[in-house]
Design an enzyme around this catalytic site. Sequence first.
Site, PDB file in Angstrom:
ATOM      1  N   SER A  22      31.686  57.068  -2.257  1.00  0.00           N
ATOM      2  CA  SER A  22      31.412  55.456  -1.805  1.00  0.00           C
ATOM      3  C   SER A  22      31.234  54.786  -3.145  1.00  0.00           C
ATOM      4  O   SER A  22      30.371  53.391  -3.325  1.00  0.00           O
ATOM      5  CB  SER A  22      30.007  55.588  -0.346  1.00  0.00           C
ATOM      6  OG  SER A  22      28.693  56.130  -1.493  1.00  0.00           O
ATOM      7  N   ASN A 109      19.539  60.770   1.754  1.00  0.00           N
ATOM      8  CA  ASN A 109      18.844  60.004   3.220  1.00  0.00           C
ATOM      9  C   ASN A 109      17.751  58.952   3.220  1.00  0.00           C
ATOM     10  O   ASN A 109      18.356  57.625   3.859  1.00  0.00           O
ATOM     11  CB  ASN A 109      19.267  60.985   4.072  1.00  0.00           C
ATOM     12  CG  ASN A 109      20.366  62.080   4.076  1.00  0.00           C
ATOM     13  OD1 ASN A 109      21.159  61.667   3.760  1.00  0.00           O
ATOM     14  ND2 ASN A 109      20.146  63.376   4.592  1.00  0.00           N
ATOM     15  N   THR A 154      33.818  16.159  26.238  1.00  0.00           N
ATOM     16  CA  THR A 154      34.249  17.446  26.555  1.00  0.00           C
ATOM     17  C   THR A 154      35.313  17.683  27.046  1.00  0.00           C
ATOM     18  O   THR A 154      36.107  16.925  27.825  1.00  0.00           O
ATOM     19  CB  THR A 154      32.972  16.884  28.269  1.00  0.00           C
ATOM     20  OG1 THR A 154      34.019  16.000  29.067  1.00  0.00           O
ATOM     21  CG2 THR A 154      32.118  16.767  27.480  1.00  0.00           C
ATOM     22  N   HIS A 155      35.235  18.831  26.907  1.00  0.00           N
ATOM     23  CA  HIS A 155      37.077  19.348  27.633  1.00  0.00           C
ATOM     24  C   HIS A 155      37.998  18.763  26.847  1.00  0.00           C
ATOM     25  O   HIS A 155      39.191  18.542  26.438  1.00  0.00           O
ATOM     26  CB  HIS A 155      37.528  18.709  28.456  1.00  0.00           C
ATOM     27  CG  HIS A 155      36.173  19.258  29.529  1.00  0.00           C
ATOM     28  ND1 HIS A 155      36.539  20.254  30.574  1.00  0.00           N
ATOM     29  CD2 HIS A 155      35.635  18.401  30.526  1.00  0.00           C
ATOM     30  CE1 HIS A 155      35.513  20.171  31.897  1.00  0.00           C
ATOM     31  NE2 HIS A 155      34.715  19.681  31.573  1.00  0.00           N
ATOM     32  N   SER A 276      51.218  22.720   0.573  1.00  0.00           N
ATOM     33  CA  SER A 276      52.463  22.494   1.150  1.00  0.00           C
ATOM     34  C   SER A 276      53.958  23.277   0.048  1.00  0.00           C
ATOM     35  O   SER A 276      54.124  22.808  -0.491  1.00  0.00           O
ATOM     36  CB  SER A 276      52.952  22.687   2.289  1.00  0.00           C
ATOM     37  OG  SER A 276      54.903  23.069   3.229  1.00  0.00           O
ATOM     38  N   LYS A 282      52.022  17.232   3.346  1.00  0.00           N
ATOM     39  CA  LYS A 282      51.225  18.253   3.373  1.00  0.00           C
ATOM     40  C   LYS A 282      49.621  18.004   2.257  1.00  0.00           C
ATOM     41  O   LYS A 282      49.641  18.371   1.660  1.00  0.00           O
ATOM     42  CB  LYS A 282      51.733  19.461   3.532  1.00  0.00           C
ATOM     43  CG  LYS A 282      52.858  19.352   4.779  1.00  0.00           C
ATOM     44  CD  LYS A 282      51.456  19.442   6.083  1.00  0.00           C
ATOM     45  CE  LYS A 282      52.518  19.487   7.671  1.00  0.00           C
ATOM     46  NZ  LYS A 282      52.583  21.168   8.407  1.00  0.00           N
ATOM     47  N   ASN A 284      46.574  20.424   3.655  1.00  0.00           N
ATOM     48  CA  ASN A 284      46.416  20.768   4.404  1.00  0.00           C
ATOM     49  C   ASN A 284      44.480  21.876   4.584  1.00  0.00           C
ATOM     50  O   ASN A 284      44.070  21.155   3.340  1.00  0.00           O
ATOM     51  CB  ASN A 284      46.843  22.654   3.990  1.00  0.00           C
ATOM     52  CG  ASN A 284      48.962  22.258   4.601  1.00  0.00           C
ATOM     53  OD1 ASN A 284      48.920  21.419   5.436  1.00  0.00           O
ATOM     54  ND2 ASN A 284      49.637  22.666   4.219  1.00  0.00           N
ATOM     55  N   GLU A 289      40.062  26.258   7.679  1.00  0.00           N
ATOM     56  CA  GLU A 289      41.603  26.821   8.047  1.00  0.00           C
ATOM     57  C   GLU A 289      40.664  28.577   7.768  1.00  0.00           C
ATOM     58  O   GLU A 289      40.126  29.595   8.801  1.00  0.00           O
ATOM     59  CB  GLU A 289      42.465  26.699   7.971  1.00  0.00           C
ATOM     60  CG  GLU A 289      43.300  25.725   8.533  1.00  0.00           C
ATOM     61  CD  GLU A 289      44.163  25.509   8.502  1.00  0.00           C
ATOM     62  OE1 GLU A 289      45.245  24.431   9.686  1.00  0.00           O
ATOM     63  OE2 GLU A 289      45.147  26.227   7.685  1.00  0.00           O
ATOM     64  N   TYR A 316      21.256  62.092   9.836  1.00  0.00           N
ATOM     65  CA  TYR A 316      21.754  61.404   9.121  1.00  0.00           C
ATOM     66  C   TYR A 316      22.998  61.412   9.465  1.00  0.00           C
ATOM     67  O   TYR A 316      23.114  63.849   9.312  1.00  0.00           O
ATOM     68  CB  TYR A 316      20.999  61.475   7.233  1.00  0.00           C
ATOM     69  CG  TYR A 316      22.546  60.977   6.484  1.00  0.00           C
ATOM     70  CD1 TYR A 316      22.646  59.669   5.906  1.00  0.00           C
ATOM     71  CD2 TYR A 316      23.406  62.121   6.040  1.00  0.00           C
ATOM     72  CE1 TYR A 316      23.906  59.369   5.682  1.00  0.00           C
ATOM     73  CE2 TYR A 316      24.847  61.306   5.127  1.00  0.00           C
ATOM     74  CZ  TYR A 316      24.249  60.004   4.445  1.00  0.00           C
ATOM     75  OH  TYR A 316      25.541  59.342   4.251  1.00  0.00           O
ATOM     76  N   GLN A 321      27.518  56.307   6.108  1.00  0.00           N
ATOM     77  CA  GLN A 321      27.874  56.190   4.629  1.00  0.00           C
ATOM     78  C   GLN A 321      28.892  55.146   4.684  1.00  0.00           C
ATOM     79  O   GLN A 321      29.159  53.321   3.895  1.00  0.00           O
ATOM     80  CB  GLN A 321      28.933  57.028   4.247  1.00  0.00           C
ATOM     81  CG  GLN A 321      29.529  56.095   2.620  1.00  0.00           C
ATOM     82  CD  GLN A 321      30.145  57.471   2.204  1.00  0.00           C
ATOM     83  OE1 GLN A 321      29.586  58.263   1.038  1.00  0.00           O
ATOM     84  NE2 GLN A 321      31.281  58.108   1.761  1.00  0.00           N
ATOM     85  N   LYS A 324      28.134  50.256   4.814  1.00  0.00           N
ATOM     86  CA  LYS A 324      27.800  49.288   3.632  1.00  0.00           C
ATOM     87  C   LYS A 324      29.118  48.210   3.250  1.00  0.00           C
ATOM     88  O   LYS A 324      29.027  46.927   2.741  1.00  0.00           O
ATOM     89  CB  LYS A 324      28.416  50.152   2.410  1.00  0.00           C
ATOM     90  CG  LYS A 324      26.875  51.201   1.942  1.00  0.00           C
ATOM     91  CD  LYS A 324      26.537  52.244   1.287  1.00  0.00           C
ATOM     92  CE  LYS A 324      26.049  52.998   1.137  1.00  0.00           C
ATOM     93  NZ  LYS A 324      25.809  53.891   2.669  1.00  0.00           N
TER      94      LYS A 324
HETATM   95  N1  ARG Z   1      26.842  57.912   0.252  1.00  0.00           N
HETATM   96  C1  ARG Z   1      26.265  58.316   1.568  1.00  0.00           C
HETATM   97  C2  ARG Z   1      25.748  56.911   1.765  1.00  0.00           C
HETATM   98  O1  ARG Z   1      26.213  56.288   1.637  1.00  0.00           O
HETATM   99  C3  ARG Z   1      24.694  58.860   0.526  1.00  0.00           C
HETATM  100  C4  ARG Z   1      23.736  59.024   1.092  1.00  0.00           C
HETATM  101  C5  ARG Z   1      23.845  61.051   1.939  1.00  0.00           C
HETATM  102  N2  ARG Z   1      24.109  61.714   1.480  1.00  0.00           N
HETATM  103  C6  ARG Z   1      24.566  63.230   2.181  1.00  0.00           C
HETATM  104  N3  ARG Z   1      23.722  63.525   2.935  1.00  0.00           N
HETATM  105  N4  ARG Z   1      25.770  63.304   1.550  1.00  0.00           N
HETATM  106  O2  ARG Z   1      25.564  57.562   2.995  1.00  0.00           O
END
Ligand code: ARG
Length: 462
Positions: A22, A109, A154-155, A276, A282, A284, A289, A316, A321, A324
Amino acid sequence: MKLWGGRFEERTDKFVEEFTASLPFDKRLFRHDIRGSVAHVTMLCKCGLITDDEANTIKDALGEIYREMESGEFPFDLADEDIHMAIERTLIDRVGVVGGKLHTARSRNDQVALDLRLFLREEIAEIAALIVAFQKALVETALNNLDVIMPGYTHLQRAQPVLFSHHIMAYFWMLGRDIERMHFCREQTDRLPLGSAALAGTTHPIDREYVAGLLGFSKICENSIDGVSDRDFIVEFLSAATLIAVHLSRLAEEIIIWNSSEFGFVELSEKYTTGSSIMPQKKNPDVAELIRGKSGRVFGDLIGMLTVLKGLPLAYNRDMQEDKETLFDAVDTVKACLVAARGLIGTMTVNDKAMVQAAEEGFANATDLADYLVGKGVPFRDAHRTAGEAVKKCLVECKALADLTLGEFKALNKAISEDVYGVLSVKESVKKRVSSGGTSPKRVAEQLETAKQVIEREKDWF
Ligand code: ARG
C-alpha cells in the site's frame, strides 16, 4: 529481512510484494503516522515502558524521517509494504535495537485506524473551509445580480418567474447542509483507536486516555475489536461527500444548460472553458461537465467502501487496505470540484436580458393570472381553468397573456378587469411572492442576511 520475517524462510514473491503493497498510496499518511508514533512513544515513556533516553532517541529519528519525507528526499522502498513499515524499518536501521521498542503495545491494525482518523479529521476541516468559501461566492453572485428575474422551472418547463439570486441561494442552503454533515463527520472521527493493538488490547500497562489527549481526541474506542475493525467514519464521510458531489453536479448541469446558445442565460469565462480540436467555433463548458462527471467517481468510492466492508468478519482483514484509495480519491475529487465550482460561478457573466425575456415568454405568469382571480373571489380551481384557457387561446394566436385585450379577458372570465395587466408583469409576479422563503426581493434580501450570519458562524473552520 521483513520486520515480520521471523517465522518465514522464503523470500516474498516479487509480484506478491507489489500486489500487497500500500506504500505507493499510503505514503501520504506519513505525517499522521509519525504524529501517532510520537504520541505513542511519549505514553510508553510516561508509563515506564521505555526510558526517557530511549523515547528521545526514537523521537529524534522520527523527526528526521519526517523531514526527509516532507522534502521528498526519503528513499521509499516498495519492499517495506506500507508507510508504517517504511518508517519503523528506517527507524530501526538508524537507531538500532531501541527503535524496535516503538511498536510495544501496538499493531499496524490500530496504527492504521489511527492514521486514517487523523488524516480525515484534517481533510474534513479543509473541505468544510472550501464549502464555506464556495458559499461566499454564491452569496456574492446573488448580491451582484440581486434583482435579475429569470424563469423558475419545473420539468425544465418555464414555471414561474423567480429572482436569479433566489435560485442561486438554493445552492447556498444545500451546501449549508453539507457543512452540517462535515460537523457530524468530524465528531465521528473523534475517537482514539490506538491501544486496541492487533484486536484484543495489550498486556502492557498503557494509558489510552493520555494518548487521546496528546492527539486531540476527546474519547477512545471502547472496544478493541471494534477499534481496529471500524471504518464507519469513512463510510459516513464518503456518503456526505457524495451529497456534496450531487449538489455540485446539479449546479454544473444548470450552468451547462444556461450557457448553451439555446438559453444564453450566462456566459462562461474563457478562463473556465476549453476549445474543440475540430470545431473552431466551440467554447465548451468542460469544467462544469467534469464537475458533473466526477460526481460518479465519488459515488463509486462510497459503494466500493461499503462493498469492501460488507462481508468482513471481525477484526482486521487485509481487504481493509482498500479503504485508502477510495477515501483519498473522494477527498481529492470533492476538494477539486469545490474549487472548480467556485471559480466557475465567480467568473461567469450573467445575461440578465436573456433571463428576463425568457421569463416574460412561455406563460410563466399563468399562475399569477389564476392568483389574481382568486383575489377577486374566484375559487382557485376555476381560476386555474380560466388561466389555462387563456394560455390555450394565446398559444393558438401566438401571443403572450398580456397581449389579450380586456374584452378577450372578460370573455374568459367576467371577474377580470383592467388591473389584470398589473399582475401580469414578471416584476410584479416576483414582488408578490412574499411568503417566508419566497422569491420576492424583500424575502431574498432577508435570506441573504441570514446567509451571512451562517457564514459567520462557520468561520472556525478557517
Ligand atoms: N497496509 C495495511 C492497511 O493499509 C496496514 C495494516 C496491516 N496490518 C496487517 N495485519 N497486515 O490496512
